[in-house]
Design a protein around this motif. Structure first.
Motif, PDB file in Angstrom:
ATOM      1  N   PHE A 312       0.804  -1.213   0.000  1.00  0.00           N
ATOM      2  CA  PHE A 312       0.000   0.000   0.000  1.00  0.00           C
ATOM      3  C   PHE A 312       0.845   1.275   0.000  1.00  0.00           C
ATOM      4  O   PHE A 312       0.299   2.377   0.052  1.00  0.00           O
ATOM      5  CB  PHE A 312      -0.938   0.008   1.210  1.00  0.00           C
ATOM      6  N   ALA A 313       2.163   1.119  -0.033  1.00  0.00           N
ATOM      7  CA  ALA A 313       3.044   2.287  -0.063  1.00  0.00           C
ATOM      8  C   ALA A 313       3.449   2.663  -1.482  1.00  0.00           C
ATOM      9  O   ALA A 313       4.167   3.650  -1.677  1.00  0.00           O
ATOM     10  CB  ALA A 313       4.292   2.004   0.772  1.00  0.00           C
ATOM     11  N   ASP A 314       2.993   1.937  -2.466  1.00  0.00           N
ATOM     12  CA  ASP A 314       3.317   2.223  -3.862  1.00  0.00           C
ATOM     13  C   ASP A 314       2.747   3.594  -4.242  1.00  0.00           C
ATOM     14  O   ASP A 314       1.534   3.822  -4.136  1.00  0.00           O
ATOM     15  CB  ASP A 314       2.730   1.134  -4.756  1.00  0.00           C
ATOM     16  N   PRO A 315       3.601   4.524  -4.678  1.00  0.00           N
ATOM     17  CA  PRO A 315       3.103   5.873  -5.030  1.00  0.00           C
ATOM     18  C   PRO A 315       2.042   5.856  -6.128  1.00  0.00           C
ATOM     19  O   PRO A 315       1.204   6.769  -6.199  1.00  0.00           O
ATOM     20  CB  PRO A 315       4.364   6.594  -5.510  1.00  0.00           C
ATOM     21  N   ALA A 316       2.048   4.820  -6.980  1.00  0.00           N
ATOM     22  CA  ALA A 316       1.085   4.769  -8.076  1.00  0.00           C
ATOM     23  C   ALA A 316      -0.341   4.518  -7.581  1.00  0.00           C
ATOM     24  O   ALA A 316      -1.309   4.833  -8.282  1.00  0.00           O
ATOM     25  CB  ALA A 316       1.483   3.679  -9.069  1.00  0.00           C
ATOM     26  N   ILE A 317      -0.467   3.963  -6.370  1.00  0.00           N
ATOM     27  CA  ILE A 317      -1.803   3.674  -5.838  1.00  0.00           C
ATOM     28  C   ILE A 317      -2.491   4.953  -5.372  1.00  0.00           C
ATOM     29  O   ILE A 317      -3.676   5.187  -5.635  1.00  0.00           O
ATOM     30  CB  ILE A 317      -1.707   2.667  -4.682  1.00  0.00           C
ATOM     31  N   ASP A 318      -1.747   5.793  -4.664  1.00  0.00           N
ATOM     32  CA  ASP A 318      -2.321   7.011  -4.085  1.00  0.00           C
ATOM     33  C   ASP A 318      -1.410   8.190  -4.420  1.00  0.00           C
ATOM     34  O   ASP A 318      -0.359   8.379  -3.807  1.00  0.00           O
ATOM     35  CB  ASP A 318      -2.458   6.840  -2.570  1.00  0.00           C
ATOM     36  N   THR A 319      -1.815   8.993  -5.386  1.00  0.00           N
ATOM     37  CA  THR A 319      -0.986  10.116  -5.851  1.00  0.00           C
ATOM     38  C   THR A 319      -1.111  11.342  -4.950  1.00  0.00           C
ATOM     39  O   THR A 319      -0.406  12.333  -5.157  1.00  0.00           O
ATOM     40  CB  THR A 319      -1.388  10.501  -7.281  1.00  0.00           C
ATOM     41  N   THR A 320      -2.002  11.298  -3.955  1.00  0.00           N
ATOM     42  CA  THR A 320      -2.156  12.457  -3.059  1.00  0.00           C
ATOM     43  C   THR A 320      -1.075  12.492  -1.989  1.00  0.00           C
ATOM     44  O   THR A 320      -0.894  13.522  -1.339  1.00  0.00           O
ATOM     45  CB  THR A 320      -3.531  12.427  -2.367  1.00  0.00           C
ATOM     46  N   ARG A 321      -0.380  11.400  -1.784  1.00  0.00           N
ATOM     47  CA  ARG A 321       0.648  11.363  -0.742  1.00  0.00           C
ATOM     48  C   ARG A 321       1.922  12.056  -1.215  1.00  0.00           C
ATOM     49  O   ARG A 321       2.334  11.909  -2.365  1.00  0.00           O
ATOM     50  CB  ARG A 321       0.986   9.925  -0.354  1.00  0.00           C
ATOM     51  N   ALA A 322       2.542  12.775  -0.317  1.00  0.00           N
ATOM     52  CA  ALA A 322       3.832  13.394  -0.615  1.00  0.00           C
ATOM     53  C   ALA A 322       4.919  12.333  -0.574  1.00  0.00           C
ATOM     54  O   ALA A 322       4.783  11.323   0.117  1.00  0.00           O
ATOM     55  CB  ALA A 322       4.124  14.501   0.401  1.00  0.00           C
ATOM     56  N   PRO A 323       6.032  12.527  -1.288  1.00  0.00           N
ATOM     57  CA  PRO A 323       7.121  11.551  -1.256  1.00  0.00           C
ATOM     58  C   PRO A 323       7.616  11.316   0.172  1.00  0.00           C
ATOM     59  O   PRO A 323       7.841  12.260   0.925  1.00  0.00           O
ATOM     60  CB  PRO A 323       8.208  12.210  -2.125  1.00  0.00           C
ATOM     61  N   GLY A 324       7.760  10.058   0.531  1.00  0.00           N
ATOM     62  CA  GLY A 324       8.230   9.711   1.867  1.00  0.00           C
ATOM     63  C   GLY A 324       7.137   9.542   2.897  1.00  0.00           C
ATOM     64  O   GLY A 324       7.402   9.081   4.012  1.00  0.00           O
ATOM     65  N   ASP A 325       5.890   9.923   2.549  1.00  0.00           N
ATOM     66  CA  ASP A 325       4.784   9.740   3.482  1.00  0.00           C
ATOM     67  C   ASP A 325       4.359   8.274   3.514  1.00  0.00           C
ATOM     68  O   ASP A 325       4.461   7.573   2.490  1.00  0.00           O
ATOM     69  CB  ASP A 325       3.588  10.604   3.087  1.00  0.00           C
ATOM     70  N   PRO A 326       3.868   7.795   4.650  1.00  0.00           N
ATOM     71  CA  PRO A 326       3.444   6.390   4.734  1.00  0.00           C
ATOM     72  C   PRO A 326       2.148   6.151   3.973  1.00  0.00           C
ATOM     73  O   PRO A 326       1.374   7.086   3.722  1.00  0.00           O
ATOM     74  CB  PRO A 326       3.253   6.174   6.234  1.00  0.00           C
ATOM     75  N   GLY A 327       1.910   4.860   3.645  1.00  0.00           N
ATOM     76  CA  GLY A 327       0.668   4.480   2.995  1.00  0.00           C
ATOM     77  C   GLY A 327      -0.399   4.141   4.015  1.00  0.00           C
ATOM     78  O   GLY A 327      -0.392   4.659   5.134  1.00  0.00           O
ATOM     79  N   LEU A 328      -1.306   3.232   3.634  1.00  0.00           N
ATOM     80  CA  LEU A 328      -2.408   2.887   4.529  1.00  0.00           C
ATOM     81  C   LEU A 328      -1.902   2.253   5.818  1.00  0.00           C
ATOM     82  O   LEU A 328      -2.431   2.497   6.896  1.00  0.00           O
ATOM     83  CB  LEU A 328      -3.373   1.941   3.800  1.00  0.00           C
ATOM     84  N   PHE A 329      -0.853   1.413   5.711  1.00  0.00           N
ATOM     85  CA  PHE A 329      -0.259   0.787   6.891  1.00  0.00           C
ATOM     86  C   PHE A 329       1.118   1.399   7.138  1.00  0.00           C
ATOM     87  O   PHE A 329       1.863   1.677   6.200  1.00  0.00           O
ATOM     88  CB  PHE A 329      -0.158  -0.725   6.720  1.00  0.00           C
ATOM     89  N   THR A 330       1.446   1.586   8.403  1.00  0.00           N
ATOM     90  CA  THR A 330       2.665   2.312   8.762  1.00  0.00           C
ATOM     91  C   THR A 330       3.499   1.540   9.772  1.00  0.00           C
ATOM     92  O   THR A 330       3.053   0.560  10.362  1.00  0.00           O
ATOM     93  CB  THR A 330       2.303   3.673   9.395  1.00  0.00           C
ATOM     94  N   ASP A 331       4.709   2.044   9.981  1.00  0.00           N
ATOM     95  CA  ASP A 331       5.596   1.538  11.029  1.00  0.00           C
ATOM     96  C   ASP A 331       5.444   2.480  12.218  1.00  0.00           C
ATOM     97  O   ASP A 331       6.123   3.503  12.321  1.00  0.00           O
ATOM     98  CB  ASP A 331       7.040   1.526  10.534  1.00  0.00           C
ATOM     99  N   ALA A 332       4.494   2.145  13.109  1.00  0.00           N
ATOM    100  CA  ALA A 332       4.194   2.969  14.294  1.00  0.00           C
ATOM    101  C   ALA A 332       3.884   4.405  13.910  1.00  0.00           C
ATOM    102  O   ALA A 332       4.294   5.352  14.583  1.00  0.00           O
ATOM    103  CB  ALA A 332       5.350   2.913  15.285  1.00  0.00           C
TER     104      ALA A 332
END
Length: 485
Positions: A312-332
């Motif tokens: 879910f961290a693939d930038p192609a899935i969600d283009t609204t995220r800034a580079p380096g931002d986490p996806g749907l699931f994160t590390d804490a």
């Protein structure tokens, strides 16, 4: 033969018969007592100046098949080893759940997949978006719980090691004391077989922790070595040291020094692998759980968590995220860093941007993690992409899985299947070890006290006692006759 000699001979016979009856009664009374060895009385003719002076008891022997005893102890150590490993694998399988359980990790994956499909069919429905949130949180918490339980199993193994080391030290010290007491008893011609029974019981208890080899040192003294060749007792008892840690985390390992190994009289002992000299008992199994089996399971689970995050961290899935931002699931709550995979399954968390309880908004599941305002309520593109990412074949980059791309559900199925297979194999080995130990115990019992045979001995002892009593009675009658003349 004079009357006094006859009386002396008969009295010695009565004494021997009485002692023999005592031995038989002890055998019968302890026929089913664990650690009790059948006794046999040793008799010898007593003579003085070439003339017979009756019979004397020279000692009481414990009848023990040392070869069978050694095999049984090794077998019981094997049972301790297999049972500890099996118990961990059963616990791990219960934690992960079976494939047909809705509460298992695999069941939570299926629930998350269904929630995404339902939400993509009606992206404007807040209830369906809420179901996606709940299913995603449930999946993350399920993986968290599994990781936490693995570390709890490691901590439990650490506690068991502490307990068994204390038992070993106390047992070895007590056996050393019994050696001294037994030698002292034999030094003054007293029966020390009861003390020898106690010593055997203690050795049997320790042998399930570490497989032991008993060496006869003469004068009824024993030395103890592990089957790997470590001297635990030879005159003095060795001192084994271990330092428990209490709480175990995924990054703690024996190699890093954050977990304790064993020392013997201050010298470090290897606890695993071919170099281990304590292998085969429950102590080695607890080390295997703490340092091998549980870390291997943790590695698999961390790889699963990484696969989920990266899908879910693939930038192609969600283009609204800034580079380096986490996806749907994160590390804490932060973006995952590949060099920090250890313990990821315990830190796995849902992105707070979609969780109203953390100040986020449900509509970001539909419009994007980085969206600043709600978009078109009928737009299901992101939800469909999320579901596609979950089901898409992808090769795991860590965890030691077999090569090949697979969906996230299939990856979890592989983990559960591997644990189930290992558990079945461990149970089969445990059953075999138990059957072997039981068979050896049965053979040992067959070589132990035979009550029928003891009753036959008692009849012979009774006859001997009667004969000696008759001699005394006859001698008494003769003395009475002589006194009456």
């Amino acid at each position: 033969m004079s009357l006094s000699a006859s009386l002396s001979n008969a009295m010695s016979g009565l004494t021997a018969s009485s002692r023999a009856a005592e031995v038989v009664s002890s055998n019968v009374a302890n026929a089913m007592t664990e650690g009790y060895a059948r006794r046999e009385i040793n008799l010898a003719a007593l003579s003085l100046g070439g003339a017979g002076k009756g019979v004397v008891v020279t000692g009481i022997n414990r009848v023990v098949n040392q070869s069978l005893l050694a095999d049984r102890r090794v077998a019981e150590a094997g049972v301790g080893d297999r049972d500890a490993r099996t118990a961990f694998l059963q616990r791990l399988e219960s934690t992960l759940g079976t494939s047909d359980s809705a509460s298992s990790v695999l069941g939570r994956v299926a629930a998350f997949d269904s929630a995404l499909i339902e939400a993509s069919s009606r992206p404007e429905s807040e209830a369906r978006l809420s179901n996606v949130l709940v299913a995603a949180q449930s999946l993350a918490s399920g993986i968290n719980a599994a990781s936490t339980d693995i570390q709890a199993a490691r901590a439990s193994a650490d506690d068991q090691i502490e307990t068994e080391v204390a038992t070993l030290n106390a047992g070895l010290a007590r056996i050393a004391e019994l050696n001294v007491q037994i030698r002292a008893q034999f030094g003054v011609s007293r029966d020390a077989t009861a003390l020898m029974d106690q010593r055997q019981q203690l050795v049997d208890q320790l042998a399930s922790i570490v497989p032991l080899r008993e060496v006869d040192r003469g004068h009824n003294q024993i030395a103890l070595y592990t089957t790997g060749g470590i001297q635990l007792l030879d005159g003095r008892a060795a001192v084994i040291e271990f330092t428990p840690v209490g709480v175990v985390t995924p990054d703690m390992t024996l190699a890093s020094g954050s977990l304790s190994g064993l020392t013997l009289n201050g010298r470090s002992l290897p606890t695993s692998g071919a170099a281990s000299m304590i292998g085969g008992g429950s102590l080695a199994a607890h080390f295997a759980v703490r340092d091998e089996l549980a870390p291997a399971a943790q590695t698999k689970l961390d790889a699963v968590a990484r696969d989920l995050v990266e899908r879910f961290a693939d930038p192609a899935i969600d283009t609204t995220r800034a580079p380096g931002d986490p996806g749907l699931f994160t590390d804490a709550g932060s973006a995952f860093v590949a060099t920090d995979e250890v313990g990821l399954s315990q830190r796995l968390a849902l992105n707070g941007a979609v969780d109203p309880a953390q100040g986020g908004a449900l509509w970001r599941l539909r419009d994007g993690m980085g969206a600043v305002a709600p978009g078109l309520s009928g737009n299901s593109a992101l939800l469909s992409s999320l579901q596609t990412a979950l089901a898409a074949p992808r090769a795991p980059v860590s965890g030691g899985f077999m090569p090949g791309a697979r969906s996230f559900s299939s990856l979890n199925a592989d983990v559960i299947s591997g644990v189930s297979t290992a558990r079945l194999g461990a149970e089969a080995e445990s059953s075999f070890a138990t059957a072997r130990a039981t068979a050896l115990q049965q053979q040992e019992l067959e070589n132990g006290v035979d009550t029928d045979q003891e009753m036959q001995k008692l009849l012979l002892i009774e006859q001997a006692y009667s004969a000696n009593a008759r001699v005394i009675q006859t001698a008494g009658d003769m003395i009475d006759i002589l006194m009456g003349i």
